[in-house]
Design an enzyme around this catalytic site. Structure first.
Site, PDB file in Angstrom:
ATOM      1  N   GLU A 108       0.825  -1.208   0.000  1.00 10.20           N
ATOM      2  CA  GLU A 108       0.000   0.000   0.000  1.00 10.20           C
ATOM      3  C   GLU A 108       0.860   1.260   0.000  1.00 10.20           C
ATOM      4  O   GLU A 108       0.513   2.258  -0.653  1.00 10.20           O
ATOM      5  CB  GLU A 108      -0.951  -0.040   1.193  1.00 10.20           C
ATOM      6  N   GLU A 128      -3.289  -9.676   4.114  1.00  6.92           N
ATOM      7  CA  GLU A 128      -3.934  -9.374   5.393  1.00  6.92           C
ATOM      8  C   GLU A 128      -4.995 -10.400   5.773  1.00  6.92           C
ATOM      9  O   GLU A 128      -5.161 -10.730   6.962  1.00  6.92           O
ATOM     10  CB  GLU A 128      -4.577  -7.975   5.347  1.00  6.92           C
TER      11      GLU A 128
END
Length: 253
Positions: A108, A128
């Site tokens: 990210e 995640e």
């Protein structure tokens, strides 16, 4: 500034190195705050024209520091997001130089940068879900804007990694290097540095902001920003330098 981020300048380029190699550069609150401060410096100092974000020890960033998370620590800066970057980018160009892994929050951070140079051995992913978490710092929202939606969906739901070659084919990264990713990023930064700094900054601003402009208002909105370029001293200098067959002497105004 925290020793979790190292900075140095070279030829108008600010290199920022996440410095937690023993933890695969997992992001902490201190590192996030240091990145935010370095990006403020990049924008504030006129002699700095391009930033590079990289990681020490052969890894870009493995994501959020999970030990810190269990202690209740958030590796974000209010108004700036994860790593001091994902919710607010600098006005000047920022390049990610990726060695090893760019995973979870690390990916990210990478996609929040304007350009990406990666080593041929680099790996990318948003795993995640494997930890019962979600890629909340842009992976679920920004990644589908950059690569095909179904591919982004697969990455989010499986948590699997992809190679540098696959990332390049998808348009997630700009260049692959056989050698040092930082060297490749410096080469790209110098190519940007050769251009008018005001033209570069406004071009980036238009490309970022125009994605949210109504289609029938795009030229109208762009027209509000273009005079800063076309009426500048640099615009005249660039034309004169071309006519006189010399390198421009940019002023940034």
């Amino acid at each position: 500034m925290s020793d979790e981020l190292l900075t140095h300048e070279e030829d108008g380029i600010l290199v920022m190195t996440i410095n937690r190699p023993e933890a695969k550069n997992a992001m902490t609150k201190a590192a996030s705050e240091a990145i935010a401060a370095a990006l403020d410096r990049l924008d504030a100092e006129d002699h700095l024209r391009v930033g590079i974000l990289t990681g020490a020890g052969g890894t870009f960033c493995s994501g959020m520091d999970l030990k810190g998370f269990l202690r209740g620590e958030s590796p974000s800066v209010p108004g700036r997001g994860f790593g001091g970057l994902t919710e607010k980018k600098p006005a000047k160009p920022l390049i990610a130089a990726v060695e090893g892994y760019a995973l979870a929050g690390g990916l990210e951070l990478m996609i929040a940068c304007d350009l990406v140079v990666a080593s041929v051995s680099a790996k990318f992913g948003i795993p995640e879900a494997k930890r019962g978490l979600a890629a909340a710092a842009g992976g679920l929202m920004v990644l589908p804007d950059l690569i095909p939606h179904k591919v982004a969906m697969e990455l989010a739901l499986t948590g699997e990694f992809i190679t540098a070659q696959r990332a390049y084919e998808l348009g997630m990264i700009n260049r692959i290097t056989e050698g040092s990713a930082l060297d490749g990023a410096m080469e790209l930064a110098r190519a940007i540095n050769a251009n008018g700094p005001l033209a570069v900054r406004i071009s980036k601003q238009i490309m970022e902001e125009s994605r949210g402009w109504p289609r029938d208002k795009r030229y109208e909105e762009q027209a509000k920003l273009l005079p800063k370029v076309f009426m500048s001293e640099d615009a005249r200098e660039g034309s004169l330098a071309f006519a006189e067959k010399r390198s421009p002497n940019w002023k940034g105004r």
